[in-house]
Design a protein around this motif. Sequence first.
Motif, PDB file in Angstrom:
ATOM      1  N   GLN A 147       0.851  -1.119  -0.110  1.00 33.43           N
ATOM      2  CA  GLN A 147       0.007   0.484   0.069  1.00 33.43           C
ATOM      3  C   GLN A 147       0.795   1.407   0.002  1.00 33.43           C
ATOM      4  OE1 GLN A 147      -3.535   0.045   2.580  1.00 33.43           O
ATOM      5  NE2 GLN A 147      -2.600   2.192   3.326  1.00 33.43           N
ATOM      6  N   PHE A 148       0.828   1.961  -1.004  1.00 34.33           N
ATOM      7  CA  PHE A 148       1.295   3.113  -1.138  1.00 34.33           C
ATOM      8  C   PHE A 148       0.498   4.741  -0.901  1.00 34.33           C
ATOM      9  CE2 PHE A 148       4.100   0.418  -3.346  1.00 34.33           C
ATOM     10  CZ  PHE A 148       5.233   1.055  -2.752  1.00 34.33           C
ATOM     11  N   THR A 149       0.785   5.620  -0.639  1.00 31.87           N
ATOM     12  CA  THR A 149      -0.271   7.245  -0.161  1.00 31.87           C
ATOM     13  C   THR A 149       0.449   7.936  -1.220  1.00 31.87           C
ATOM     14  OG1 THR A 149      -1.198   6.407   1.757  1.00 31.87           O
ATOM     15  CG2 THR A 149      -0.972   8.574   1.283  1.00 31.87           C
ATOM     16  N   VAL A 150      -0.159   8.394  -2.330  1.00 35.54           N
ATOM     17  CA  VAL A 150       0.259   9.859  -2.752  1.00 35.54           C
ATOM     18  C   VAL A 150      -0.238  10.645  -2.125  1.00 35.54           C
ATOM     19  CG1 VAL A 150      -1.213   9.682  -4.895  1.00 35.54           C
ATOM     20  CG2 VAL A 150       0.883  10.787  -5.135  1.00 35.54           C
ATOM     21  N   THR A 151       0.521  12.222  -2.144  1.00 38.26           N
ATOM     22  CA  THR A 151       0.034  12.795  -1.152  1.00 38.26           C
ATOM     23  C   THR A 151       0.894  15.141  -2.351  1.00 38.26           C
ATOM     24  OG1 THR A 151       0.142  12.195   0.659  1.00 38.26           O
ATOM     25  CG2 THR A 151      -0.175  14.468   0.354  1.00 38.26           C
ATOM     26  N   TYR A 152      -0.637  15.288  -2.354  1.00 34.52           N
ATOM     27  CA  TYR A 152       0.267  16.826  -3.228  1.00 34.52           C
ATOM     28  C   TYR A 152      -0.090  17.568  -2.287  1.00 34.52           C
ATOM     29  CZ  TYR A 152      -0.652  19.898  -7.467  1.00 34.52           C
ATOM     30  OH  TYR A 152       0.036  21.252  -7.491  1.00 34.52           O
ATOM     31  N   ASP A 153       0.349  18.671  -2.445  1.00 33.51           N
ATOM     32  CA  ASP A 153      -0.089  19.839  -1.189  1.00 33.51           C
ATOM     33  C   ASP A 153      -0.356  21.110  -2.650  1.00 33.51           C
ATOM     34  OD1 ASP A 153       0.166  22.487   0.009  1.00 33.51           O
ATOM     35  OD2 ASP A 153       1.979  21.664   1.487  1.00 33.51           O
ATOM     36  N   ARG A 154      -1.677  21.713  -2.794  1.00 28.80           N
ATOM     37  CA  ARG A 154      -1.002  22.567  -4.066  1.00 28.80           C
ATOM     38  C   ARG A 154      -0.664  23.994  -3.580  1.00 28.80           C
ATOM     39  NH1 ARG A 154      -7.492  24.367  -5.654  1.00 28.80           N
ATOM     40  NH2 ARG A 154      -6.667  24.740  -8.092  1.00 28.80           N
ATOM     41  N   GLY A 155      -0.726  23.953  -2.695  1.00 28.45           N
ATOM     42  CA  GLY A 155      -0.238  24.942  -1.945  1.00 28.45           C
ATOM     43  C   GLY A 155      -0.142  26.308  -1.681  1.00 28.45           C
ATOM     44  N   ASN A 156      -1.947  26.293  -1.650  1.00 26.94           N
ATOM     45  CA  ASN A 156      -2.720  27.466  -1.253  1.00 26.94           C
ATOM     46  C   ASN A 156      -3.627  26.324  -1.221  1.00 26.94           C
ATOM     47  OD1 ASN A 156      -5.060  27.860  -3.778  1.00 26.94           O
ATOM     48  ND2 ASN A 156      -2.965  27.836  -4.489  1.00 26.94           N
ATOM     49  N   ASN A 157      -5.164  27.417  -0.410  1.00 25.71           N
ATOM     50  CA  ASN A 157      -6.222  27.028   0.130  1.00 25.71           C
ATOM     51  C   ASN A 157      -7.474  27.563  -1.089  1.00 25.71           C
ATOM     52  OD1 ASN A 157      -4.846  26.048   2.385  1.00 25.71           O
ATOM     53  ND2 ASN A 157      -4.576  28.732   3.105  1.00 25.71           N
ATOM     54  N   ALA A 158      -6.698  27.476  -2.629  1.00 23.88           N
ATOM     55  CA  ALA A 158      -7.895  27.527  -3.443  1.00 23.88           C
ATOM     56  C   ALA A 158      -9.507  26.775  -3.185  1.00 23.88           C
ATOM     57  CB  ALA A 158      -7.901  28.104  -5.151  1.00 23.88           C
ATOM     58  N   ASN A 159     -10.362  27.255  -2.994  1.00 16.88           N
ATOM     59  CA  ASN A 159     -12.078  26.013  -2.762  1.00 16.88           C
ATOM     60  C   ASN A 159     -12.121  26.278  -4.411  1.00 16.88           C
ATOM     61  OD1 ASN A 159     -13.371  24.486  -1.936  1.00 16.88           O
ATOM     62  ND2 ASN A 159     -14.717  26.682  -1.440  1.00 16.88           N
ATOM     63  N   THR A 160     -11.305  25.271  -5.139  1.00 21.73           N
ATOM     64  CA  THR A 160     -11.883  25.327  -6.378  1.00 21.73           C
ATOM     65  C   THR A 160     -11.480  23.289  -6.309  1.00 21.73           C
ATOM     66  OG1 THR A 160      -9.300  25.714  -7.157  1.00 21.73           O
ATOM     67  CG2 THR A 160     -11.376  27.371  -7.290  1.00 21.73           C
ATOM     68  N   SER A 161     -12.729  22.525  -6.876  1.00 19.96           N
ATOM     69  CA  SER A 161     -12.295  21.661  -7.319  1.00 19.96           C
ATOM     70  C   SER A 161     -11.045  21.894  -8.871  1.00 19.96           C
ATOM     71  CB  SER A 161     -12.951  20.434  -8.152  1.00 19.96           C
ATOM     72  OG  SER A 161     -13.301  21.292  -9.314  1.00 19.96           O
ATOM     73  N   TYR A 162     -10.580  20.454  -8.694  1.00 24.40           N
ATOM     74  CA  TYR A 162      -8.979  19.732  -9.906  1.00 24.40           C
ATOM     75  C   TYR A 162      -8.744  18.135  -9.839  1.00 24.40           C
ATOM     76  CZ  TYR A 162      -6.072  19.865  -5.620  1.00 24.40           C
ATOM     77  OH  TYR A 162      -5.340  19.497  -4.258  1.00 24.40           O
ATOM     78  N   SER A 163      -8.520  17.725 -10.263  1.00 22.15           N
ATOM     79  CA  SER A 163      -7.126  16.913 -10.977  1.00 22.15           C
ATOM     80  C   SER A 163      -6.194  16.686 -11.228  1.00 22.15           C
ATOM     81  CB  SER A 163      -8.191  15.900 -11.600  1.00 22.15           C
ATOM     82  OG  SER A 163      -9.414  15.791 -11.928  1.00 22.15           O
ATOM     83  N   LEU A 164      -5.295  15.500 -10.549  1.00 19.14           N
ATOM     84  CA  LEU A 164      -3.704  15.676 -10.460  1.00 19.14           C
ATOM     85  C   LEU A 164      -3.542  14.335 -12.177  1.00 19.14           C
ATOM     86  CD1 LEU A 164      -2.839  15.205  -7.090  1.00 19.14           C
ATOM     87  CD2 LEU A 164      -2.552  17.533  -8.493  1.00 19.14           C
TER      88      LEU A 164
END
Lengths: 189, 186
Positions: free
Chosen positions: A85-102
Amino acid sequence: MHRVRIAPLNRTIRWMAAAVLGAGLAGFSPPALAAAPSVTVSADQALRFGSFFTDTTGTRTVSATGSVTGSAIIPLTGTSPGPAQFTVTYDRGNNANTSYSLLIAVLVPGTASQVSGGVTGTIASFDTDLPGVNALLPGQTAQVTLTGCQRRICSRTFRVGGTLQVARTSGGAQLAIPVPIVVTLLAEL
Amino acid sequence: MRGRLLLAAFAAVIGTPALAASGQSATALGQAQAVIVMPIIAVSLNDLDFGSLTSSRTASGSVTVGAEGGATYAGGTSPACAGGGACAGIAPARFLVSGEAGRSYTVSAPAAITATGTLLGGGSAPALAIDSLSVHLDSHAGSVTSMGQLDDKGEDRIGVGGRLNVPAGTAAAHYRATLTIMVTYG
């Protein structure tokens, strides 16, 4: 007759206006200086093939969903088989409340193998429950789109299974085969 | 003009999130684990030997060799050793079991086997039945069980005894039987 000097007062008002606007910006949810986006991946659990016996050669497959099959082996009591089991974590760097994909790329850099005494173990192929990716072949990149990210931190846990090929000429062995996983951020969509 | 620049900067901050730094990589070192267990084998150290005995012409009898040693005679049989004492060669079968240290295993042996004989004067003799085969595992000293455990060196020893049934009037002959046991990891 008195002359009224208004220029200094104007400058004062301007500075005050700038200060008020600056304070307003600082109070807004996104910081004025956003942190740089970053991606990390962690190994949460090992890929466990359990204990088994094989005369000369055999294989055991543990899938990403946890199913276990084998060929020319005799399963024995011991650690229960299970996927990594692995976990990938993305920190967008800001708190903008918009949905997005990676869009990310997942890579197992090379064939995972180990020789221990008279036993050779090789994992030639992996599988995963990442959406749209059935097989992870060593050296080949798989692209995955992670959808539904909303907050600043977006993380996904995924499982990795594999097929262990064992060749035995003598004795037994406890195999601990390194399985590096490289995750590359291709785009935020 | 300054005010317009300031407002433009303000709009830029709240309207657009920071762009992702594409191409950024991260690596995690996972691990795959497996225990490949070495084979378990049993090697014969010595045979199950009922020694030499005499049989009655009129009474059936038997000789029983215990899995831990010792022989008892019943009915029309008696030992036929020099001086009439215990026969030195009488012994249970012994096997050395080797495998993965600390692992448990099971041993299975037949309940009965048949010995075929060759008459001293030549020719085949009637078969004799060997039954009540018993197994003793050194790792379970004092109890008869089919499950043992290999020691720190990955070894254990098995003794197998049994009862040879001798019908009345059995002719003098050499008898031999094959005893096969099977050991498997538990």
